[in-house]
Design a protein around this motif. Sequence first.
Motif, mmCIF file in Angstrom:
data_model
loop_
_atom_site.group_PDB
_atom_site.id
_atom_site.type_symbol
_atom_site.label_atom_id
_atom_site.label_comp_id
_atom_site.label_asym_id
_atom_site.label_seq_id
_atom_site.Cartn_x
_atom_site.Cartn_y
_atom_site.Cartn_z
ATOM 1 N N ARG A 63 0.940 -1.313 -0.053
ATOM 2 C CA ARG A 63 0.018 0.004 0.109
ATOM 3 C C ARG A 63 0.873 1.368 -0.087
ATOM 4 N N LEU A 64 2.204 1.031 0.486
ATOM 5 C CA LEU A 64 2.973 2.299 0.605
ATOM 6 C C LEU A 64 3.797 2.666 -0.797
ATOM 7 N N GLY A 65 3.518 1.220 -1.812
ATOM 8 C CA GLY A 65 4.188 1.346 -2.816
ATOM 9 C C GLY A 65 5.826 0.889 -2.767
ATOM 10 N N LYS A 66 6.072 0.279 -1.731
ATOM 11 C CA LYS A 66 7.544 -0.249 -1.558
ATOM 12 C C LYS A 66 7.610 -1.885 -1.938
ATOM 13 N N VAL A 67 6.540 -2.228 -2.253
ATOM 14 C CA VAL A 67 6.581 -3.751 -2.617
ATOM 15 C C VAL A 67 5.634 -3.950 -3.586
ATOM 16 N N SER A 68 6.002 -4.538 -4.853
ATOM 17 C CA SER A 68 4.992 -4.569 -6.047
ATOM 18 C C SER A 68 4.077 -5.649 -5.901
ATOM 19 N N ASP A 69 4.403 -6.727 -5.544
ATOM 20 C CA ASP A 69 3.488 -7.748 -5.333
ATOM 21 C C ASP A 69 3.639 -8.541 -3.984
ATOM 22 N N THR A 70 2.586 -9.609 -3.794
ATOM 23 C CA THR A 70 2.920 -10.146 -2.346
ATOM 24 C C THR A 70 4.140 -11.462 -2.501
ATOM 25 N N ALA A 71 4.449 -11.753 -3.466
ATOM 26 C CA ALA A 71 5.395 -12.623 -3.939
ATOM 27 C C ALA A 71 6.675 -11.963 -3.770
ATOM 28 N N ILE A 72 6.992 -10.716 -3.601
ATOM 29 C CA ILE A 72 8.135 -9.730 -3.542
ATOM 30 C C ILE A 72 9.086 -10.271 -4.644
ATOM 31 N N THR A 73 8.583 -10.373 -6.055
ATOM 32 C CA THR A 73 9.550 -10.647 -7.161
ATOM 33 C C THR A 73 10.725 -9.969 -7.163
ATOM 34 N N ASP A 74 10.690 -8.789 -6.921
ATOM 35 C CA ASP A 74 11.893 -7.862 -7.023
ATOM 36 C C ASP A 74 13.083 -8.196 -5.906
ATOM 37 N N ARG A 75 13.809 -8.436 -6.043
ATOM 38 C CA ARG A 75 14.862 -8.984 -5.124
ATOM 39 C C ARG A 75 15.263 -7.712 -4.263
ATOM 40 N N ARG A 76 15.159 -6.425 -4.602
ATOM 41 C CA ARG A 76 15.518 -5.481 -4.118
ATOM 42 C C ARG A 76 14.525 -4.958 -3.037
ATOM 43 N N GLN A 77 13.330 -5.381 -3.036
ATOM 44 C CA GLN A 77 12.144 -5.005 -2.216
ATOM 45 C C GLN A 77 12.078 -6.062 -1.168
ATOM 46 N N ARG A 78 12.965 -7.027 -0.849
ATOM 47 C CA ARG A 78 13.062 -8.083 0.095
ATOM 48 C C ARG A 78 13.615 -7.920 1.630
ATOM 49 N N CYS A 118 20.926 -15.328 6.713
ATOM 50 C CA CYS A 118 21.644 -15.979 5.537
ATOM 51 C C CYS A 118 21.217 -15.481 3.996
ATOM 52 N N ALA A 119 19.994 -15.565 4.003
ATOM 53 C CA ALA A 119 19.075 -15.560 2.778
ATOM 54 C C ALA A 119 19.058 -13.894 2.558
ATOM 55 N N LEU A 120 19.070 -13.378 3.667
ATOM 56 C CA LEU A 120 18.803 -11.636 3.454
ATOM 57 C C LEU A 120 20.142 -11.178 2.890
ATOM 58 N N ALA A 121 21.232 -11.747 3.619
ATOM 59 C CA ALA A 121 22.789 -11.538 3.192
ATOM 60 C C ALA A 121 22.909 -11.755 1.703
ATOM 61 N N ILE A 122 22.531 -12.939 1.426
ATOM 62 C CA ILE A 122 22.859 -13.398 0.026
ATOM 63 C C ILE A 122 22.023 -12.481 -0.915
ATOM 64 N N ASN A 123 20.830 -12.223 -0.401
ATOM 65 C CA ASN A 123 19.834 -11.587 -1.317
ATOM 66 C C ASN A 123 20.248 -10.077 -1.892
ATOM 67 N N THR A 124 21.244 -9.644 -1.202
ATOM 68 C CA THR A 124 21.890 -8.346 -1.712
ATOM 69 C C THR A 124 22.457 -8.463 -2.928
ATOM 70 N N ARG A 125 22.874 -9.609 -3.115
ATOM 71 C CA ARG A 125 23.535 -9.733 -4.590
ATOM 72 C C ARG A 125 22.935 -10.790 -5.426
ATOM 73 N N TRP A 126 22.142 -11.635 -4.735
ATOM 74 C CA TRP A 126 21.469 -12.781 -5.668
ATOM 75 C C TRP A 126 20.246 -13.219 -5.170
ATOM 76 N N LYS A 127 19.447 -13.608 -5.890
ATOM 77 C CA LYS A 127 17.939 -13.956 -5.354
ATOM 78 C C LYS A 127 17.867 -15.433 -4.996
ATOM 79 N N ILE A 128 18.167 -15.724 -4.014
ATOM 80 C CA ILE A 128 18.106 -17.153 -3.509
ATOM 81 C C ILE A 128 16.646 -17.574 -3.198
ATOM 82 N N SER A 129 16.188 -18.907 -3.384
ATOM 83 C CA SER A 129 14.623 -19.111 -3.326
ATOM 84 C C SER A 129 14.183 -19.571 -1.850
ATOM 85 N N ALA A 130 13.581 -18.485 -1.303
ATOM 86 C CA ALA A 130 13.018 -18.798 -0.043
ATOM 87 C C ALA A 130 12.090 -19.934 0.202
#
Length: 202
Positions: A63-78, A118-130
């Motif tokens: 609702r704030l426009g910070k996340v585009s979808d519930t799946a949070i497809t964009d790695r940068r929004q995670r 760990c996933a958060l740290a990895i996610n800064t560079r690469w989109k690991i599967s949650a």
Amino acid sequence: MEQISKWLSAVFSPILIPTYVFAGALWITPLAEASERTRLISALGVFLITAMIPLATIIVLMRLGKVSDTAITDRRQRTVPFIVAILSYVGAALYIRGIHGPVWVTLFFLGAAAAATCALAINTRWKISAHATSMAGMTTFYVWLTTHGLCLYGMLPWISGCVLLCGAVGTARLVLDKHTPAQVYAGWALGAACCTVFLSFL
């Protein structure tokens, strides 16, 4: 195939897996000796902490426009959702200790918090599967329960089902083009490793 993949991704969302894991433990381990009311209330508590809080966070961010979808497809929004998930897992571990639950359940949630960190740290560079991470954590937990004699029933069908679901959910993420095979494999490895490490403290 795409519709089935969407269904699998939704039903086995990372925010639901902790509830599935705990609910399963409440009915297949000595925890089943507790009254049904006690088990339902404790499962609801875990659901509120590990599913509803992260979901509410995602909805607010959308609702704030910070996340585009519930799946949070964009790695940068995670980043924020991952931080909330980590805090939720720690909160669930504290909740389990507060209701005098077994240490192995607490360690599972701490392992989940470690995996999310760990996933958060990895996610800064690469989109690991949650999805893959959470599915592997669930499967590893049930294998651990079985090998430590904590299950009241024969677990081969249960564990076989978990392994098949790991493959099905991982395949669903590939079909939907949400991850590469390497990201799914890495997720499986991370979930299994964190769960194994924390449960090995017992």
